[in-house]
Design a protein around this motif. Structure first.
Motif, PDB file in Angstrom:
ATOM      1  N   LEU A  58       4.692 -21.323   2.665  1.00 38.71           N
ATOM      2  CA  LEU A  58       3.127 -21.352   2.108  1.00 38.71           C
ATOM      3  C   LEU A  58       3.505 -21.531   0.388  1.00 38.71           C
ATOM      4  CD1 LEU A  58       1.189 -18.935   4.105  1.00 38.71           C
ATOM      5  CD2 LEU A  58       1.260 -21.274   4.241  1.00 38.71           C
ATOM      6  N   GLY A  59       4.560 -21.093  -0.076  1.00 39.70           N
ATOM      7  CA  GLY A  59       4.666 -21.115  -1.549  1.00 39.70           C
ATOM      8  C   GLY A  59       4.190 -20.207  -2.305  1.00 39.70           C
ATOM      9  N   ALA A  60       4.166 -19.175  -2.017  1.00 43.33           N
ATOM     10  CA  ALA A  60       3.489 -18.082  -2.700  1.00 43.33           C
ATOM     11  C   ALA A  60       4.660 -17.195  -3.412  1.00 43.33           C
ATOM     12  CB  ALA A  60       2.792 -17.052  -1.734  1.00 43.33           C
ATOM     13  N   GLN A  61       4.275 -16.561  -4.636  1.00 46.43           N
ATOM     14  CA  GLN A  61       5.017 -15.636  -5.299  1.00 46.43           C
ATOM     15  C   GLN A  61       5.084 -14.429  -4.380  1.00 46.43           C
ATOM     16  OE1 GLN A  61       4.081 -14.988  -9.396  1.00 46.43           O
ATOM     17  NE2 GLN A  61       5.349 -13.255  -9.426  1.00 46.43           N
ATOM     18  N   VAL A  62       6.200 -13.755  -4.198  1.00 47.20           N
ATOM     19  CA  VAL A  62       6.538 -12.749  -3.092  1.00 47.20           C
ATOM     20  C   VAL A  62       7.431 -11.698  -3.944  1.00 47.20           C
ATOM     21  CG1 VAL A  62       7.333 -11.919  -1.063  1.00 47.20           C
ATOM     22  CG2 VAL A  62       6.160 -14.273  -1.074  1.00 47.20           C
ATOM     23  N   SER A  63       6.981 -10.597  -3.937  1.00 48.45           N
ATOM     24  CA  SER A  63       7.756  -9.448  -4.833  1.00 48.45           C
ATOM     25  C   SER A  63       9.040  -8.966  -3.867  1.00 48.45           C
ATOM     26  CB  SER A  63       6.863  -8.190  -4.841  1.00 48.45           C
ATOM     27  OG  SER A  63       6.929  -7.483  -3.525  1.00 48.45           O
ATOM     28  N   GLU A  64       9.687  -8.250  -4.332  1.00 50.85           N
ATOM     29  CA  GLU A  64      11.003  -7.444  -3.723  1.00 50.85           C
ATOM     30  C   GLU A  64      10.451  -6.739  -2.757  1.00 50.85           C
ATOM     31  OE1 GLU A  64      14.201  -8.638  -4.228  1.00 50.85           O
ATOM     32  OE2 GLU A  64      13.510 -10.333  -5.290  1.00 50.85           O
ATOM     33  N   THR A  65      11.357  -6.271  -1.842  1.00 53.86           N
ATOM     34  CA  THR A  65      10.840  -4.983  -0.929  1.00 53.86           C
ATOM     35  C   THR A  65      11.032  -3.731  -1.752  1.00 53.86           C
ATOM     36  OG1 THR A  65      11.647  -6.404   0.986  1.00 53.86           O
ATOM     37  CG2 THR A  65      11.392  -3.980   1.413  1.00 53.86           C
ATOM     38  N   VAL A  66      10.183  -3.065  -1.553  1.00 56.29           N
ATOM     39  CA  VAL A  66      10.106  -1.551  -2.121  1.00 56.29           C
ATOM     40  C   VAL A  66       9.969  -0.572  -1.083  1.00 56.29           C
ATOM     41  CG1 VAL A  66       9.002  -0.083  -3.775  1.00 56.29           C
ATOM     42  CG2 VAL A  66       9.225  -2.345  -4.306  1.00 56.29           C
ATOM     43  N   ALA A  67      10.679   0.454  -1.033  1.00 57.74           N
ATOM     44  CA  ALA A  67      10.451   1.440  -0.100  1.00 57.74           C
ATOM     45  C   ALA A  67       9.552   2.505  -0.430  1.00 57.74           C
ATOM     46  CB  ALA A  67      12.077   2.253   0.301  1.00 57.74           C
ATOM     47  N   LEU A  68       8.706   3.002   0.061  1.00 56.43           N
ATOM     48  CA  LEU A  68       7.877   4.227  -0.146  1.00 56.43           C
ATOM     49  C   LEU A  68       7.840   5.223   0.743  1.00 56.43           C
ATOM     50  CD1 LEU A  68       4.593   2.126  -1.331  1.00 56.43           C
ATOM     51  CD2 LEU A  68       6.277   3.289  -2.735  1.00 56.43           C
ATOM     52  N   PRO A  69       8.835   5.899   0.847  1.00 60.43           N
ATOM     53  CA  PRO A  69       9.087   7.065   1.634  1.00 60.43           C
ATOM     54  C   PRO A  69       7.968   8.255   1.903  1.00 60.43           C
ATOM     55  CG  PRO A  69      10.971   7.042   0.159  1.00 60.43           C
ATOM     56  CD  PRO A  69      10.056   6.106  -0.257  1.00 60.43           C
ATOM     57  N   GLU A  70       7.141   8.604   0.878  1.00 64.01           N
ATOM     58  CA  GLU A  70       6.086   9.349   0.807  1.00 64.01           C
ATOM     59  C   GLU A  70       4.947   8.653   1.923  1.00 64.01           C
ATOM     60  OE1 GLU A  70       2.656  11.519  -1.757  1.00 64.01           O
ATOM     61  OE2 GLU A  70       4.314  10.453  -2.622  1.00 64.01           O
ATOM     62  N   HIS A  71       4.988   7.225   2.053  1.00 59.91           N
ATOM     63  CA  HIS A  71       4.023   6.745   2.994  1.00 59.91           C
ATOM     64  C   HIS A  71       4.423   6.217   4.077  1.00 59.91           C
ATOM     65  CE1 HIS A  71       0.783   6.681  -0.042  1.00 59.91           C
ATOM     66  NE2 HIS A  71       1.674   6.548  -1.061  1.00 59.91           N
ATOM     67  N   GLY A  72       5.645   6.187   4.334  1.00 62.52           N
ATOM     68  CA  GLY A  72       6.513   5.674   5.335  1.00 62.52           C
ATOM     69  C   GLY A  72       6.634   4.328   5.793  1.00 62.52           C
ATOM     70  N   VAL A  73       6.597   3.644   4.377  1.00 61.48           N
ATOM     71  CA  VAL A  73       6.565   2.136   4.696  1.00 61.48           C
ATOM     72  C   VAL A  73       7.564   1.491   3.526  1.00 61.48           C
ATOM     73  CG1 VAL A  73       4.192   2.136   5.534  1.00 61.48           C
ATOM     74  CG2 VAL A  73       4.874   1.952   2.943  1.00 61.48           C
ATOM     75  N   TYR A  74       7.984   0.321   4.196  1.00 56.46           N
ATOM     76  CA  TYR A  74       8.504  -0.900   3.086  1.00 56.46           C
ATOM     77  C   TYR A  74       7.314  -1.653   2.740  1.00 56.46           C
ATOM     78  CZ  TYR A  74      13.131   0.493   4.591  1.00 56.46           C
ATOM     79  OH  TYR A  74      14.395   1.082   5.032  1.00 56.46           O
ATOM     80  N   THR A  75       6.855  -1.938   1.565  1.00 57.23           N
ATOM     81  CA  THR A  75       6.235  -2.781   1.162  1.00 57.23           C
ATOM     82  C   THR A  75       6.645  -4.024   0.437  1.00 57.23           C
ATOM     83  OG1 THR A  75       3.917  -2.790   0.048  1.00 57.23           O
ATOM     84  CG2 THR A  75       5.590  -1.252  -0.792  1.00 57.23           C
ATOM     85  N   VAL A  76       5.853  -5.169   0.699  1.00 60.27           N
ATOM     86  CA  VAL A  76       5.735  -6.482  -0.208  1.00 60.27           C
ATOM     87  C   VAL A  76       4.790  -6.983  -0.369  1.00 60.27           C
ATOM     88  CG1 VAL A  76       6.731  -8.886  -0.007  1.00 60.27           C
ATOM     89  CG2 VAL A  76       8.252  -7.033   0.906  1.00 60.27           C
ATOM     90  N   PHE A  77       4.466  -7.333  -1.934  1.00 56.91           N
ATOM     91  CA  PHE A  77       3.448  -7.977  -2.249  1.00 56.91           C
ATOM     92  C   PHE A  77       3.415  -9.575  -2.284  1.00 56.91           C
ATOM     93  CE2 PHE A  77       2.467  -3.399  -3.052  1.00 56.91           C
ATOM     94  CZ  PHE A  77       1.083  -3.681  -2.895  1.00 56.91           C
ATOM     95  N   VAL A  78       2.355 -10.049  -1.942  1.00 54.80           N
ATOM     96  CA  VAL A  78       2.367 -11.618  -2.150  1.00 54.80           C
ATOM     97  C   VAL A  78       1.079 -11.811  -3.098  1.00 54.80           C
ATOM     98  CG1 VAL A  78       1.694 -13.831  -0.737  1.00 54.80           C
ATOM     99  CG2 VAL A  78       2.915 -11.766   0.423  1.00 54.80           C
TER     100      VAL A  78
END
Length: 165
Positions: A58-78
């Motif tokens: 889709l050609g979007a700008q995508v962030s690096e993967t970030v671990a958020l242990p307090e929330h129990g997730v890996y997150t990526v922003f588009v």
């Protein structure tokens, strides 16, 4: 002149909203304000595939993967210009995203995030209005700002995250 006078007297009345009778009159005044949509979060079973879809296909700008242990997730922003998508993937067995993906094998919309100008005032007022908040205190979210989550049963089936603007 007979036709003209009949047209003038039979013209329909056009009603407009007067400033004193605006839609906002039905909304009680709050000590805090709801802001813009910050992001829509999507739980994904395969984070790399999801990142690739948005970036490579889709050609979007995508962030690096970030671990958020307090929330129990890996997150990526588009980045979408007017808002963002947040791709969520489980971090650990007790991740709320792991249990979500057990029920929704292919993933799906997890929550929406709306900014507020005063998260503490929002919490106080929402509790008075019998809206359940899923934590006693705000946690620091993916953007480094305080966040809370509102119970989906109190928000018409949608998990709502409020983030301090």
């Amino acid at each position: 002149s007979g036709l003209l006078s009949r047209l003038q007297t039979s013209a329909p009345t056009v009603r407009t909203l007067s400033p004193s009778k605006s839609f906002s009159q039905n909304i009680p005044s709050c000590l805090w304000k709801l802001g813009r949509l910050n992001h829509v979060a999507i739980a994904v079973p395969d984070l790399e595939k999801a990142q690739s879809l948005y970036k490579d296909v889709l050609g979007a700008q995508v962030s690096e993967t970030v671990a958020l242990p307090e929330h129990g997730v890996y997150t990526v922003f588009v980045e979408l210009g007017n808002t963002k998508l947040e791709l969520l993937h489980p971090l650990g067995e007790k991740s709320p995203i792991a249990s979500f993906l057990q029920k929704n094998k292919t993933g799906g919309m997890h929550h929406i995030c709306i900014e507020v100008d005063d998260i503490k005032a929002a919490m106080t007022e929402l509790k008075k209005k019998k809206i359940r908040i899923l934590s006693e205190e705000p946690k620091i979210g993916a953007h480094g700002k305080p966040v809370i989550f509102l119970h989906p049963k109190d928000c018409h089936g949608v998990l709502v995250e409020l983030e301090q603007a």
